[in-house]
Design an enzyme around this catalytic site. Structure first.
Site, short mmCIF file in Angstrom:
data_model
loop_
_atom_site.label_atom_id
_atom_site.label_comp_id
_atom_site.label_asym_id
_atom_site.label_seq_id
_atom_site.Cartn_x
_atom_site.Cartn_y
_atom_site.Cartn_z
N LYS A 1 9.47 -32.49 -88.72
CA LYS A 1 10.61 -32.08 -88.84
C LYS A 1 10.98 -32.91 -87.92
O LYS A 1 11.21 -31.96 -86.87
CB LYS A 1 10.35 -30.68 -88.85
CG LYS A 1 12.05 -29.32 -88.83
CD LYS A 1 11.37 -27.81 -88.53
CE LYS A 1 12.30 -27.21 -88.34
NZ LYS A 1 12.10 -25.46 -88.11
N ARG B 1 10.08 -24.98 -97.72
CA ARG B 1 10.75 -25.13 -97.44
C ARG B 1 10.95 -26.52 -98.40
O ARG B 1 10.56 -27.56 -98.70
CB ARG B 1 10.39 -25.47 -96.69
CG ARG B 1 11.07 -25.97 -95.11
CD ARG B 1 10.26 -26.05 -93.62
NE ARG B 1 11.65 -26.44 -92.88
CZ ARG B 1 11.73 -27.99 -92.30
NH1 ARG B 1 11.38 -28.66 -93.16
NH2 ARG B 1 13.06 -27.91 -91.60
N SER C 1 9.71 -17.97 -86.94
CA SER C 1 9.70 -19.08 -86.21
C SER C 1 9.60 -19.17 -84.62
O SER C 1 10.68 -18.02 -84.02
CB SER C 1 10.32 -20.19 -85.91
OG SER C 1 10.01 -21.06 -87.77
#
Length: 210
Positions: free
Chosen positions: A137, A39, A108
């Site tokens: 995040k 990511r 998710s």
């Protein structure tokens, strides 16, 4: 393909510097990581493909799949093992069409209201959370806590990986609340010794399943 979601490392290039990303991942896998997600939403596409290819070369001989966050094109270019999509990314059905039947597809889930049958049908596992407040995040949804995790566990048989503020202090509780695995960012990426940190988490997962 088969996969073990027990200890799922999500990379963050901002953590662990100046230690190279590949070095951190290799150490974490040596300590017990079973699944890795690349990511890096700010990386240029070419850099992301090169990193993914380097991770595939590292992980595949060790039997650890590489998942690419969001970017189906990067996963295909690097011959990664799968893709993870969020609620605002490509629809799971479209991602499945592009990656084919054999690659891993994760989705998710930030709230039980997102458990739509049409979204879940093509999916192999769910990344559920954030469970707790976390800093990696900034645009994450509000935390759902172990209770929210348990509520989602009650309505699906898909493997669940808990994410968001996960670490050794809460690992056992989350496994007991219904998680099949733990998705970890800073607890491994920022650890002084990623291998030892992974061993500690793996032991907590084992205790949670006992």
């Amino acid at each position: 393909m088969g996969f073990d979601p027990s200890l799922y490392l999500v990379t963050d290039p901002r953590l662990g510097a100046p230690r190279p990303l590949i070095e951190t991942v290799a150490a974490a896998v040596a300590g017990g990581v079973t699944l890795v997600q690349l990511r890096d939403p700010d990386a240029p596409t070419r850099h992301l493909v090169e990193t993914a290819r380097a991770l595939v070369a590292l992980l595949r001989p060790r039997g650890v799949p590489l998942i690419v966050n969001d970017r189906v094109d990067v996963a295909l270019a690097a011959d990664a093992d799968g893709v993870h999509v969020g609620q605002s990314d490509m629809h799971p059905a479209d991602a499945r069409t592009l990656i084919g039947p054999d690659r891993i597809l994760g989705l998710s889930i930030t709230d039980a209201s997102e458990m739509r049958p049409g979204d879940l049908a093509p999916v192999d596992y769910l990344g559920v959370g954030p469970i707790y407040l976390q800093a990696t995040k900034p645009d994450a949804a509000p935390p759902i806590g172990p209770e929210g995790l348990a509520a989602i566990r009650a309505v699906t048989r898909l493997p669940i990986v808990a994410i968001g503020g996960v670490g050794p202090a809460n690992a056992e509780q989350l496994i007991r609340a219904g998680a099949d695995g733990l998705s970890v960012v800073s607890a491994l990426m920022a650890a002084p010794d990623p291998a030892e940190a992974a061993r500690t988490l793996a032991a907590a997962i084992t205790r949670g399943r006992a």
